[in-house]
Design a protein around this motif. Sequence first.
Motif, PDB file in Angstrom:
ATOM      1  N   HIS A 108    -136.797  -6.069 -80.531  1.00 26.05           N
ATOM      2  CA  HIS A 108    -135.701  -6.992 -80.813  1.00 26.05           C
ATOM      3  C   HIS A 108    -135.690  -7.472 -82.277  1.00 26.05           C
ATOM      4  O   HIS A 108    -134.638  -7.527 -82.910  1.00 26.05           O
ATOM      5  N   TYR A 129    -135.923 -14.104 -90.785  1.00 30.83           N
ATOM      6  CA  TYR A 129    -135.443 -14.102 -89.395  1.00 30.83           C
ATOM      7  C   TYR A 129    -135.667 -15.473 -88.768  1.00 30.83           C
ATOM      8  O   TYR A 129    -136.666 -15.719 -88.102  1.00 30.83           O
ATOM      9  N   SER A 131    -134.542 -17.832 -86.041  1.00 32.91           N
ATOM     10  CA  SER A 131    -133.702 -17.950 -84.843  1.00 32.91           C
ATOM     11  C   SER A 131    -134.164 -19.138 -84.031  1.00 32.91           C
ATOM     12  O   SER A 131    -134.893 -20.002 -84.523  1.00 32.91           O
ATOM     13  N   GLY A 132    -133.733 -19.190 -82.761  1.00 27.64           N
ATOM     14  CA  GLY A 132    -134.163 -20.290 -81.908  1.00 27.64           C
ATOM     15  C   GLY A 132    -135.660 -20.224 -81.681  1.00 27.64           C
ATOM     16  O   GLY A 132    -136.418 -21.120 -82.071  1.00 27.64           O
ATOM     17  N   ALA A 133    -136.105 -19.128 -81.098  1.00 31.92           N
ATOM     18  CA  ALA A 133    -137.500 -19.012 -80.694  1.00 31.92           C
ATOM     19  C   ALA A 133    -138.405 -18.421 -81.776  1.00 31.92           C
ATOM     20  O   ALA A 133    -139.614 -18.593 -81.725  1.00 31.92           O
ATOM     21  N   ASN A 134    -137.839 -17.700 -82.735  1.00 27.56           N
ATOM     22  CA  ASN A 134    -138.654 -17.017 -83.740  1.00 27.56           C
ATOM     23  C   ASN A 134    -138.377 -17.536 -85.146  1.00 27.56           C
ATOM     24  O   ASN A 134    -137.275 -17.995 -85.437  1.00 27.56           O
ATOM     25  N   ASP A 161    -132.848 -28.026 -82.847  1.00 24.83           N
ATOM     26  CA  ASP A 161    -132.242 -28.415 -81.564  1.00 24.83           C
ATOM     27  C   ASP A 161    -132.970 -29.615 -80.957  1.00 24.83           C
ATOM     28  O   ASP A 161    -132.345 -30.499 -80.360  1.00 24.83           O
ATOM     29  N   GLY A 174    -128.017 -26.951 -84.071  1.00 24.73           N
ATOM     30  CA  GLY A 174    -127.920 -26.416 -85.435  1.00 24.73           C
ATOM     31  C   GLY A 174    -126.591 -26.712 -86.124  1.00 24.73           C
ATOM     32  O   GLY A 174    -126.563 -27.337 -87.193  1.00 24.73           O
ATOM     33  N   GLU A 178    -125.846 -29.408 -89.188  1.00 25.30           N
ATOM     34  CA  GLU A 178    -125.243 -28.895 -90.424  1.00 25.30           C
ATOM     35  C   GLU A 178    -124.057 -29.757 -90.856  1.00 25.30           C
ATOM     36  O   GLU A 178    -123.923 -30.119 -92.023  1.00 25.30           O
ATOM     37  N   GLY A 255    -130.057 -16.823 -85.483  1.00 27.88           N
ATOM     38  CA  GLY A 255    -129.012 -17.844 -85.333  1.00 27.88           C
ATOM     39  C   GLY A 255    -128.933 -18.879 -86.446  1.00 27.88           C
ATOM     40  O   GLY A 255    -127.836 -19.259 -86.868  1.00 27.88           O
ATOM     41  N   ASN A 259    -126.224 -20.890 -90.945  1.00 28.81           N
ATOM     42  CA  ASN A 259    -126.126 -22.144 -91.709  1.00 28.81           C
ATOM     43  C   ASN A 259    -125.775 -21.882 -93.187  1.00 28.81           C
ATOM     44  O   ASN A 259    -126.466 -21.143 -93.879  1.00 28.81           O
ATOM     45  N   ASP A 287    -128.194 -13.129 -81.073  1.00 27.28           N
ATOM     46  CA  ASP A 287    -128.618 -11.986 -80.264  1.00 27.28           C
ATOM     47  C   ASP A 287    -127.407 -11.181 -79.792  1.00 27.28           C
ATOM     48  O   ASP A 287    -126.390 -11.744 -79.397  1.00 27.28           O
TER      49      ASP A 287
HETATM   50  P1  ATP Z   1    -134.383 -15.224 -80.433  1.00 24.16           P
HETATM   51  O1  ATP Z   1    -134.786 -14.676 -79.097  1.00 24.16           O
HETATM   52  O2  ATP Z   1    -134.029 -14.160 -81.403  1.00 24.16           O
HETATM   53  O3  ATP Z   1    -135.306 -16.245 -80.990  1.00 24.16           O
HETATM   54  P2  ATP Z   1    -132.513 -17.297 -79.717  1.00 24.16           P
HETATM   55  O4  ATP Z   1    -131.557 -17.095 -78.606  1.00 24.16           O
HETATM   56  O5  ATP Z   1    -133.626 -18.234 -79.518  1.00 24.16           O
HETATM   57  O6  ATP Z   1    -132.999 -15.887 -80.184  1.00 24.16           O
HETATM   58  P3  ATP Z   1    -130.431 -17.188 -81.721  1.00 24.16           P
HETATM   59  O7  ATP Z   1    -129.374 -16.783 -80.737  1.00 24.16           O
HETATM   60  O8  ATP Z   1    -130.780 -16.221 -82.775  1.00 24.16           O
HETATM   61  O9  ATP Z   1    -131.752 -17.719 -81.029  1.00 24.16           O
HETATM   62  O10 ATP Z   1    -130.034 -18.545 -82.433  1.00 24.16           O
HETATM   63  C1  ATP Z   1    -129.863 -19.766 -81.763  1.00 24.16           C
HETATM   64  C2  ATP Z   1    -130.289 -20.895 -82.679  1.00 24.16           C
HETATM   65  O11 ATP Z   1    -129.490 -20.900 -83.865  1.00 24.16           O
HETATM   66  C3  ATP Z   1    -130.149 -22.261 -82.052  1.00 24.16           C
HETATM   67  O12 ATP Z   1    -131.348 -22.959 -82.237  1.00 24.16           O
HETATM   68  C4  ATP Z   1    -129.013 -22.906 -82.858  1.00 24.16           C
HETATM   69  O13 ATP Z   1    -129.121 -24.312 -82.998  1.00 24.16           O
HETATM   70  C5  ATP Z   1    -129.167 -22.225 -84.202  1.00 24.16           C
HETATM   71  N1  ATP Z   1    -127.950 -22.271 -85.012  1.00 24.16           N
HETATM   72  C6  ATP Z   1    -126.740 -21.742 -84.728  1.00 24.16           C
HETATM   73  N2  ATP Z   1    -125.839 -22.047 -85.704  1.00 24.16           N
HETATM   74  C7  ATP Z   1    -126.514 -22.777 -86.629  1.00 24.16           C
HETATM   75  C8  ATP Z   1    -126.160 -23.414 -87.863  1.00 24.16           C
HETATM   76  N3  ATP Z   1    -124.920 -23.358 -88.350  1.00 24.16           N
HETATM   77  N4  ATP Z   1    -127.141 -24.084 -88.528  1.00 24.16           N
HETATM   78  C9  ATP Z   1    -128.400 -24.137 -88.058  1.00 24.16           C
HETATM   79  N5  ATP Z   1    -128.784 -23.590 -86.896  1.00 24.16           N
HETATM   80  C10 ATP Z   1    -127.859 -22.912 -86.195  1.00 24.16           C
END
Ligand code: ATP
Length: 326
Positions: A108, A129, A131-134, A161, A174, A178, A255, A259, A287
């Motif tokens: 992934h 990278y 994201s939420g979890a990574n 979050d 997020g 912002e 994700g 921003n 994702d």
């Molecule tokens: P992964 O499994 O790759 O970690 P995920 O589902 O946990 O994926 P993503 O779908 O990549 O994460 O992203 C979700 C995150 O992105 C959330 O924590 C959300 O708050 C954040 N996010 C989305 N838009 C913005 C933004 N404009 N500014 C900051 N954070 C954001």
Amino acid sequence: MNCLGIESTAHTFGCGIIDDKGRILANVTDAYKTEKGGIHPTEAKQHHENAKDKVVEDALKAANLKPEDIDLISFSQGPGLAPCLLVGLKKSTELAKKLNIPIVGVNHCIAHLEIGKLLTKAKDPVLLYPSGANTQVIAYDGGKYRVFGETLDQGVGNFIDAFARYIGLGFPGGPKIEKLALQGKNYIELPYVVKGMDVSFSGILTNLKQKYDSKKYNTEDLAFSLQETVFAMLVEVSERAMAHCNKNELVIGGGVGCNKRLREMCTIMCNERNGRFYAPPNEVMVDNGLMISWLGILQRKQATTNYNSLDIKPYERTDDVEVKWR
Ligand code: ATP
Ligand code: FE2
């Protein structure tokens, strides 16, 4: 050659279709959402079970293809939540068996990087990278994508979050932080936690909650300071990775990469070192199945028709994967 890719590591069930020239034919997603954020693995699995057939059908429709036009299937093998990954594995092997075509499991995190490269035309970038979890900084070196820096606790998205939830903004936090940060005027000093090439957020979260509870600061300033601090941390580690690897391109994927302030800070850093910053469209920042289909194309030589040999890899790390396609 058309590849159909399936993503199911966490919240999102996605299906993308792309050809071997990198032409995008479809990218359909359906995400499991909760009021307060967080993820319950069994509920997410149930969501994927309910969504999977329609998402794949819709992707084929969007691509204007019949199932017989698909030559290869790929799926997200990990890292991710086992119950969710299993839904993707099952759906993709069923499809491959039915069509009698090969299938390949992909990573992934690497998929985020490769789709970023395809869509921005960056050649040999460092990937940020967040994201939420990574939260990782990744670059190619010596046959593998190496993790040069990463979070020592939660992902930056989950951290944002969590603070947003604490101050009653709801999920996902997020985009709301912002917006709030745009109205902040004063920088409030927060802990700045870079340890070598790694970052950590849990201490900053505790500090922010204490400052919020003290009622001495206004919320807009806290949101502004949160962004300035943690984004500076991410940019610092990305810059160090670029310098260390002697690379001058930075691609963002994940994700939090949506921003605008984070992107602006990345742009400034890259310009200052005569490098270039690239951000692919938001639809691949989160994702999605498209990135899985593209990595499937790249890894097509590793595809198999020995369907029973396939399994999920919930804990697979970016640098476990031998990069044979470069
Ligand atoms: P992964 O499994 O790759 O970690 P995920 O589902 O946990 O994926 P993503 O779908 O990549 O994460 O992203 C979700 C995150 O992105 C959330 O924590 C959300 O708050 C954040 N996010 C989305 N838009 C913005 C933004 N404009 N500014 C900051 N954070 C954001
Ligand atoms: Fe992701």
